[in-house]
Write a protein that holds these residues in place. Structure first.
Motif, short mmCIF file in Angstrom:
data_model
loop_
_atom_site.label_atom_id
_atom_site.label_comp_id
_atom_site.label_asym_id
_atom_site.label_seq_id
_atom_site.Cartn_x
_atom_site.Cartn_y
_atom_site.Cartn_z
N PHE B 16 -7.99 -21.16 14.68
CA PHE B 16 -7.25 -19.94 14.41
C PHE B 16 -7.88 -18.76 15.14
CE2 PHE B 16 -6.22 -16.09 12.16
CZ PHE B 16 -4.85 -16.21 12.00
N THR B 49 -9.12 -16.55 5.71
CA THR B 49 -8.32 -16.86 6.89
C THR B 49 -7.74 -18.26 6.76
OG1 THR B 49 -9.74 -15.45 8.22
CG2 THR B 49 -8.37 -17.03 9.40
N CYS B 53 -3.77 -19.51 6.18
CA CYS B 53 -3.05 -20.39 7.10
C CYS B 53 -2.11 -21.31 6.33
CB CYS B 53 -4.04 -21.26 7.89
SG CYS B 53 -4.84 -20.39 9.23
N ASN B 58 -0.87 -15.43 7.56
CA ASN B 58 -1.44 -14.80 8.77
C ASN B 58 -0.37 -14.49 9.82
OD1 ASN B 58 -4.12 -14.76 7.93
ND2 ASN B 58 -4.39 -16.90 8.47
N THR B 64 -2.06 -12.98 16.11
CA THR B 64 -2.79 -14.16 15.65
C THR B 64 -2.16 -15.42 16.23
OG1 THR B 64 -1.43 -14.29 13.68
CG2 THR B 64 -3.49 -13.09 13.49
N VAL B 66 -2.34 -19.97 16.04
CA VAL B 66 -2.82 -21.18 15.38
C VAL B 66 -2.70 -22.36 16.33
CG1 VAL B 66 -2.44 -22.74 13.42
CG2 VAL B 66 -2.01 -20.31 13.16
#
Ligand SMILES: Nc1ncnc2c1ncn2[C@@H]1O[C@H](COP(=O)(O)OP(=O)(O)O)[C@@H](O)[C@H]1O
Ligand SMILES: [Mg+2]
Lengths: 282, 255
Positions: B16, B49, B53, B58, B64, B66
């Motif tokens: 992340f 964080t 997810c 987020n 951001t 992933v």
């Protein structure tokens, strides 16, 4: 005494004086208006149209006109301003487009009101055929107060804690539901306060309506939004500068000013009261 | 702990990023249905964080990103076809600070149902009561359901927020230090509650309190600087961890 303490009390004294000057200026203004204008106020003054070349009679059409203009301008400014603020604060991704929009709004706030008046005349009255009318005045004043509505709404939206948004989205609400059901209600007192303050700003505006909406005398009561209106601030201006007998109408001028100020103050008090009540309710 | 346990959430090589900042490094672990998994580690190691997810919270933060897979019942939550609103309906969340809406107690719990299109008044009233009972706050609020939620104490507010999440009948409940802003008695109530709730939900809880992790969880994952150092049954983590770092943290030698 310690030198630092002397300086401190001196500084505080100065600041207190500065603050007092404000209150004093207001007090003097009100005293002056009341002293000179109270004699003009009567039931007839508030409920009758002007007579005899505006040297006698009342100001009823002006009161009505100012009401229509200022509330009408909110019909334009509130939906547009709140929608813009929601877009800027909740949806827009920071970037060039948003920067340009913000610069636009800030500059709109700096445009002199006489320019708004000319714009209203040229665009709404002539190009769009609205004529010199209540409708043109509503739009002109609506755009004039737009920046205030946007910035007070944005302020109100920013003061809504992000945890409300997260809680709502976390429960499977969409972004729009979150805004509509949680963010806007929480921001409402701030939005309303801004709206009422813009309302009183619009009520006092003269230059913006003198070419676009107001006439100095109209014998008939307004019957459609395409009719021109009389308005309190413009009436004061007319009586004080363009009348045939300026000295004779002096009490009427003060009386009109007193009514206008009373109107604006009561709007501001309503704003304060509403905000206090809504904050308590939560 | 039951013998047949089913993987509810499977995390596979999850990375992340907050912009350029690589906040989670290659996390892989499983979380089991009807069990409590605790996430522990020093402040700033990425627990929140990671938790955020799991319900795609987020997504709300600009910039951001992933990588890797996060499977709920075998389906990747980050698949482009997945509706994020749907994810958040299945994966409920309780935040660190109690955050009830400035609405009545009843409306707070009914909110999730209403935004998801439930109209039946009887059904809503029934579910609100059920949820408040499950969150062990019914007796304290049943006589003032229509007064503001902001009039409740911090501990009550937090249990209300739990009830609000439960009303959606989520499959997974995420809790980010749910008791950190509460006094010991309120904390005790929340811990008892977690014990009850895991019979029906899969729970993932972040805590900075070692004893709390030991008390409430079946599995514990130790995070350090964005990496998953070790994950195992809570019993193993607290009595015979394999990693030196874990042991140091558990015994309070750093953190
Ligand atoms: N919104 C954000 N933007 C950028 N960096 C963030 C953001 N939120 C957290 N971080 C960083 O990510 C790391 C992990 O944070 P977090 O998950 O909150 O840790 P924990 O919950 O374990 O205390 C920290 O270094 C933190 O500074
Ligand atoms: Mg955290």
């Amino acid at each position: 005494m310690d030198k630092r303490k002397v300086i401190q009390s001196l500084a505080f004294g100065l600041f207190r004086m500065a603050a007092l000057v404000n209150a004093l200026a207001l007090a003097i203004l009100i005293y002056f208006l009341v002293k000179n204008g109270i004699s003009a106020i009567s039931w007839e003054f508030l409920t009758q149209p002007p007579r005899n070349m505006m040297t006698e009679g009342g100001i009823m059409p002006c009161i009505v006109g100012t009401f229509l203009l200022s509330f009408g301008s909110m019909l334009v400014a509130l939906p547009l301003g709140v929608a813009s603020a929601i877009y800027l604060n909740e949806y827009a991704k920071p970037g060039l487009a948003v920067r340009i929009i913000r610069i636009g709004i800030n500059n709109l706030a700096g445009v002199p009101s006489i320019v708004f008046g000319l714009f209203g005349l040229a665009f709404f009255a002539i190009s769009l055929h609205f004529k010199v009318s209540l409708l043109t005045g509503m739009f002109t004043l609506g755009f004039l107060t737009l920046p205030v509505v946007i910035s007070s709404t944005e302020e109100a939206l920013r003061s809504v804690p992000n945890t409300y948004r997260e809680a709502s989205l976390g429960l499977g609400a969409t972004k729009w539901q979150t805004i509509y059901k949680v963010v806007l209600p929480a921001a409402l007192p701030g939005i309303l306060t801004g709206a009422i303050l813009s309302l009183s700003r619009a009520a006092g505006e003269t230059a913006a309506i003198m070419y676009s909406a107001a006439v100095f005398f109209t014998p008939k009561m307004i019957s459609s939004i395409f009719d021109p209106v009389m308005a309190l601030p413009y009436h004061i201006y007319v009586l004080a500068t363009a009348g045939t007998e300026i000295d004779k109408t002096r009490p009427l001028q003060y009386g009109t000013a007193l009514v206008l100020i009373a109107l604006i103050f009561s709007m501001n008090f309503i704003a304060i009261y509403l905000r206090a009540r809504m904050q308590k309710k939560r | 702990m039951g013998s047949e346990k089913r993987v509810k959430i499977s995390v596979q090589n999850l990375n992340f990023y907050y912009g350029d900042f690589h906040a989670l490094h290659d996390i892989s672990m499983d979380m089991y249905e009807n069990h409590v998994t605790a996430l522990i580690g020093p402040s700033g190691c990425g627990k929140s964080t990671f938790l955020r997810c799991i319900n795609r919270m987020n997504d709300l933060i600009l910039g951001t990103r992933v990588e890797g897979k996060l499977l709920l019942d075998g389906k990747d939550l980050y698949d482009p076809k997945v509706d994020v609103v749907e994810v958040r309906r299945k994966v409920g969340m309780v935040f660190q600070k109690p955050n009830p809406f400035p609405k009545s107690i009843f409306e707070n719990v009914a909110y999730g149902l209403r935004v998801n299109g439930v109209k039946d008044k009887k059904f809503i009233a029934h579910r609100v009561e059920e949820s408040l009972k499950m969150a062990a706050i019914w007796d304290e609020v049943k006589d003032r359901l229509h007064s503001s939620a902001l009039g409740l104490s911090g501990g009550q507010q937090q249990r209300l927020c739990i009830a609000r999440a439960l009303a959606m009948e989520p499959e997974v409940l995420l809790m980010d230090e749910p008791a950190s802003a509460l006094d010991p008695i309120a904390t005790q109530k929340i811990e008892d509650l977690i014990f009850e709730l895991k019979k029906r939900f899969t729970i993932v809880i972040v805590t900075h309190n070692m004893q709390q992790a030991a008390r409430v969880s079946d599995y514990t994952a130790f995070f350090y600087m964005g990496r998953l150092v070790e994950v195992d049954t809570t019993d193993v983590i607290f009595t015979r961890p394999k990693e030196k770092q874990t042991e140091d943290y558990i015994t309070g030698r750093f953190g």
